[in-house]
Motif scaffolding. Structure first.
Motif, PDB file in Angstrom:
ATOM      1  N   SER A 138       0.814  -1.227   0.000  1.00  0.00           N
ATOM      2  CA  SER A 138       0.000   0.000   0.000  1.00  0.00           C
ATOM      3  C   SER A 138       0.844   1.272   0.000  1.00  0.00           C
ATOM      4  CB  SER A 138      -0.927   0.012   1.217  1.00  0.00           C
ATOM      5  OG  SER A 138      -0.181  -0.041   2.426  1.00  0.00           O
ATOM      6  N   VAL A 139       2.082   1.167   0.470  1.00  0.00           N
ATOM      7  CA  VAL A 139       2.952   2.347   0.536  1.00  0.00           C
ATOM      8  C   VAL A 139       3.281   2.870  -0.863  1.00  0.00           C
ATOM      9  CG1 VAL A 139       5.300   3.075   1.136  1.00  0.00           C
ATOM     10  CG2 VAL A 139       3.930   1.848   2.800  1.00  0.00           C
ATOM     11  N   THR A 140       3.347   1.972  -1.855  1.00  0.00           N
ATOM     12  CA  THR A 140       3.687   2.414  -3.213  1.00  0.00           C
ATOM     13  C   THR A 140       2.528   2.242  -4.200  1.00  0.00           C
ATOM     14  OG1 THR A 140       4.717   0.235  -3.548  1.00  0.00           O
ATOM     15  CG2 THR A 140       6.183   2.077  -3.028  1.00  0.00           C
ATOM     16  N   GLU A 141       1.338   1.947  -3.690  1.00  0.00           N
ATOM     17  CA  GLU A 141       0.179   1.796  -4.581  1.00  0.00           C
ATOM     18  C   GLU A 141      -0.327   3.147  -5.073  1.00  0.00           C
ATOM     19  OE1 GLU A 141      -2.359  -2.218  -3.553  1.00  0.00           O
ATOM     20  OE2 GLU A 141      -2.655  -0.454  -2.292  1.00  0.00           O
ATOM     21  N   HIS A 142      -0.748   3.168  -6.327  1.00  0.00           N
ATOM     22  CA  HIS A 142      -1.427   4.322  -6.925  1.00  0.00           C
ATOM     23  C   HIS A 142      -0.619   5.615  -6.799  1.00  0.00           C
ATOM     24  CE1 HIS A 142      -4.712   1.523  -7.065  1.00  0.00           C
ATOM     25  NE2 HIS A 142      -4.854   1.506  -5.754  1.00  0.00           N
TER      26      HIS A 142
ATOM     27  N   VAL B  13       5.569   8.299  -0.564  1.00  0.00           N
ATOM     28  CA  VAL B  13       5.911   7.008   0.041  1.00  0.00           C
ATOM     29  C   VAL B  13       6.398   7.193   1.475  1.00  0.00           C
ATOM     30  CG1 VAL B  13       7.597   5.126  -0.032  1.00  0.00           C
ATOM     31  CG2 VAL B  13       6.356   5.752  -2.093  1.00  0.00           C
ATOM     32  N   VAL B  14       7.255   8.171   1.703  1.00  0.00           N
ATOM     33  CA  VAL B  14       7.764   8.433   3.051  1.00  0.00           C
ATOM     34  C   VAL B  14       6.604   8.804   3.986  1.00  0.00           C
ATOM     35  CG1 VAL B  14       9.137  10.025   4.458  1.00  0.00           C
ATOM     36  CG2 VAL B  14      10.106   9.063   2.366  1.00  0.00           C
ATOM     37  N   ASP B  15       5.694   9.639   3.508  1.00  0.00           N
ATOM     38  CA  ASP B  15       4.554  10.047   4.323  1.00  0.00           C
ATOM     39  C   ASP B  15       3.686   8.843   4.688  1.00  0.00           C
ATOM     40  OD1 ASP B  15       3.150  12.332   5.504  1.00  0.00           O
ATOM     41  OD2 ASP B  15       1.528  11.791   4.148  1.00  0.00           O
TER      42      ASP B  15
ATOM     43  N   ILE C  42       5.527   6.690   7.299  1.00  0.00           N
ATOM     44  CA  ILE C  42       5.468   7.289   8.634  1.00  0.00           C
ATOM     45  C   ILE C  42       4.097   7.025   9.259  1.00  0.00           C
ATOM     46  CG2 ILE C  42       5.475   9.469   9.904  1.00  0.00           C
ATOM     47  CD1 ILE C  42       7.612  10.495   8.007  1.00  0.00           C
ATOM     48  N   ASP C  43       3.046   7.064   8.451  1.00  0.00           N
ATOM     49  CA  ASP C  43       1.700   6.747   8.963  1.00  0.00           C
ATOM     50  C   ASP C  43       1.660   5.337   9.556  1.00  0.00           C
ATOM     51  OD1 ASP C  43       0.388   9.120   8.449  1.00  0.00           O
ATOM     52  OD2 ASP C  43      -0.374   8.485   6.487  1.00  0.00           O
ATOM     53  N   VAL C  44       2.228   4.374   8.829  1.00  0.00           N
ATOM     54  CA  VAL C  44       2.239   2.981   9.300  1.00  0.00           C
ATOM     55  C   VAL C  44       2.959   2.877  10.641  1.00  0.00           C
ATOM     56  CG1 VAL C  44       3.115   0.655   8.827  1.00  0.00           C
ATOM     57  CG2 VAL C  44       2.083   1.991   6.987  1.00  0.00           C
ATOM     58  N   VAL C  45       4.113   3.523  10.735  1.00  0.00           N
ATOM     59  CA  VAL C  45       4.904   3.473  11.965  1.00  0.00           C
ATOM     60  C   VAL C  45       4.163   4.164  13.113  1.00  0.00           C
ATOM     61  CG1 VAL C  45       7.031   4.264  13.063  1.00  0.00           C
ATOM     62  CG2 VAL C  45       7.109   3.302  10.762  1.00  0.00           C
ATOM     63  N   GLU C  46       3.578   5.310  12.820  1.00  0.00           N
ATOM     64  CA  GLU C  46       2.879   6.069  13.865  1.00  0.00           C
ATOM     65  C   GLU C  46       1.692   5.284  14.422  1.00  0.00           C
ATOM     66  OE1 GLU C  46       1.797  10.709  14.596  1.00  0.00           O
ATOM     67  OE2 GLU C  46       1.355   9.895  12.608  1.00  0.00           O
ATOM     68  N   HIS C  47       0.981   4.578  13.566  1.00  0.00           N
ATOM     69  CA  HIS C  47      -0.198   3.821  13.997  1.00  0.00           C
ATOM     70  C   HIS C  47       0.171   2.534  14.733  1.00  0.00           C
ATOM     71  CE1 HIS C  47      -2.621   5.923  10.575  1.00  0.00           C
ATOM     72  NE2 HIS C  47      -2.548   6.658  11.664  1.00  0.00           N
TER      73      HIS C  47
ATOM     74  N   ARG D  51       7.528  14.910  13.368  1.00  0.00           N
ATOM     75  CA  ARG D  51       7.135  14.143  12.188  1.00  0.00           C
ATOM     76  C   ARG D  51       7.561  14.874  10.906  1.00  0.00           C
ATOM     77  NH1 ARG D  51       2.169  10.676  10.320  1.00  0.00           N
ATOM     78  NH2 ARG D  51       2.318  11.032   8.078  1.00  0.00           N
ATOM     79  N   GLY D  52       7.370  16.197  10.902  1.00  0.00           N
ATOM     80  CA  GLY D  52       7.784  16.982   9.736  1.00  0.00           C
ATOM     81  C   GLY D  52       9.282  16.914   9.498  1.00  0.00           C
ATOM     82  N   ASP D  53      10.072  16.995  10.590  1.00  0.00           N
ATOM     83  CA  ASP D  53      11.532  16.874  10.471  1.00  0.00           C
ATOM     84  C   ASP D  53      11.903  15.532   9.847  1.00  0.00           C
ATOM     85  OD1 ASP D  53      11.779  19.302  11.832  1.00  0.00           O
ATOM     86  OD2 ASP D  53      12.067  18.332  13.781  1.00  0.00           O
ATOM     87  N   LEU D  54      11.250  14.474  10.351  1.00  0.00           N
ATOM     88  CA  LEU D  54      11.546  13.125   9.874  1.00  0.00           C
ATOM     89  C   LEU D  54      11.209  12.992   8.398  1.00  0.00           C
ATOM     90  CD1 LEU D  54      12.475  10.275  10.812  1.00  0.00           C
ATOM     91  CD2 LEU D  54      10.047   9.724  11.090  1.00  0.00           C
ATOM     92  N   HIS D  55      10.098  13.543   7.994  1.00  0.00           N
ATOM     93  CA  HIS D  55       9.685  13.462   6.593  1.00  0.00           C
ATOM     94  C   HIS D  55      10.705  14.137   5.683  1.00  0.00           C
ATOM     95  CE1 HIS D  55       7.486  14.500   2.901  1.00  0.00           C
ATOM     96  NE2 HIS D  55       6.830  13.380   3.128  1.00  0.00           N
TER      97      HIS D  55
END
Length: 212
Positions: free
Chosen positions: A75-79, A92-94, A97-102, A178-182
């Motif tokens: 799902s990270v690279t879909e569409h 992809v990075v965003d 990060i969502d997956v990790v945060e959740h 999160r913004g720094d990491l992105h």
């Protein structure tokens, strides 16, 4: 002590996903040794033998949870838009990060296991590195690279090690937002692909034997 869940009828694939979700939460809250199959069964509202039926036991269930956490999901690279590597990698990075945060606690637990502690776990970690390299190349529109391909994949795997360390700075130390990491992960990946990799190939010279 886990709170028993109310039992309900689910299709086999839904039941499997439910058990995985519960195991991910409990392993994230504790550790492998502190969580039993009885704990997981009670929290999932299932009989303990059902866990063995779907996963073969606690160890196999734990390895599947770690795999689910560390292997970058499709799902990270879909569409992704057919635009440019900069925009695609940023997306992809965003998503990553969502997956990790959740899944914060289980992610930290999984990356803390380390190499050399368990042969089966090592295999999951190695698999996750290879899949991550595939996802980065897909996002960067570089899946057809032939010359220096293994060097490039090695660089991406090394980038993955930095990514894990940076995620700890964000999640544990709070030294990065999160913004720094992105920004850090996006620009580092682009620099690696667009500057470092070409420089390595240039150093190899025109007569260098391509690696495939």
């Amino acid at each position: 002590m886990t709170t028993p869940a109310k039992r309900q009828r689910l299709a086999p694939d839904q039941r499997r996903k439910q058990i995985l979700a519960v195991a991910r939460r409990l392993f994230g809250q504790g550790c492998y040794s502190s969580v039993s199959t009885s704990d997981i069964a009670r929290a999932a509202g299932v009989a303990r033998p059902l866990i063995n039926h779907y996963f073969g036991g606690k160890r196999q269930l734990y390895l599947e949870v770690v795999r689910q956490m560390l292997v970058t999901p499709v799902s990270v690279t879909e569409h992704l838009p057919r635009t440019n590597p900069q925009e695609r990698i940023s997306i992809v990075v965003d998503r990553w990060i969502d997956v990790v945060e959740h899944n914060r606690e289980m992610w930290l637990s999984a990356i803390g296991e380390g190499i050399g502690l368990d042969e089966d776990l090592d295999q999951v970690l190695l698999e996750s590195d290879e899949v991550a390299a595939d996802r980065v190349l897909e996002a960067a529109m570089m899946t057809d690279v032939v010359e220096g391909r293994e060097q490039l994949r090695a660089m991406i795997r090394a980038y993955g090690t930095m990514l894990k360390a940076a995620s700890r700075e964000w999640l544990v130390r709070g030294t990065l937002s999160r913004g720094d990491l992105h920004i850090m992960l996006t620009r580092s990946a682009l620099h690696l692909l667009q500057d470092v990799y070409p420089a390595v190939r240039e150093q190899a010279g025109p007569n260098a034997r391509p690696r495939s």
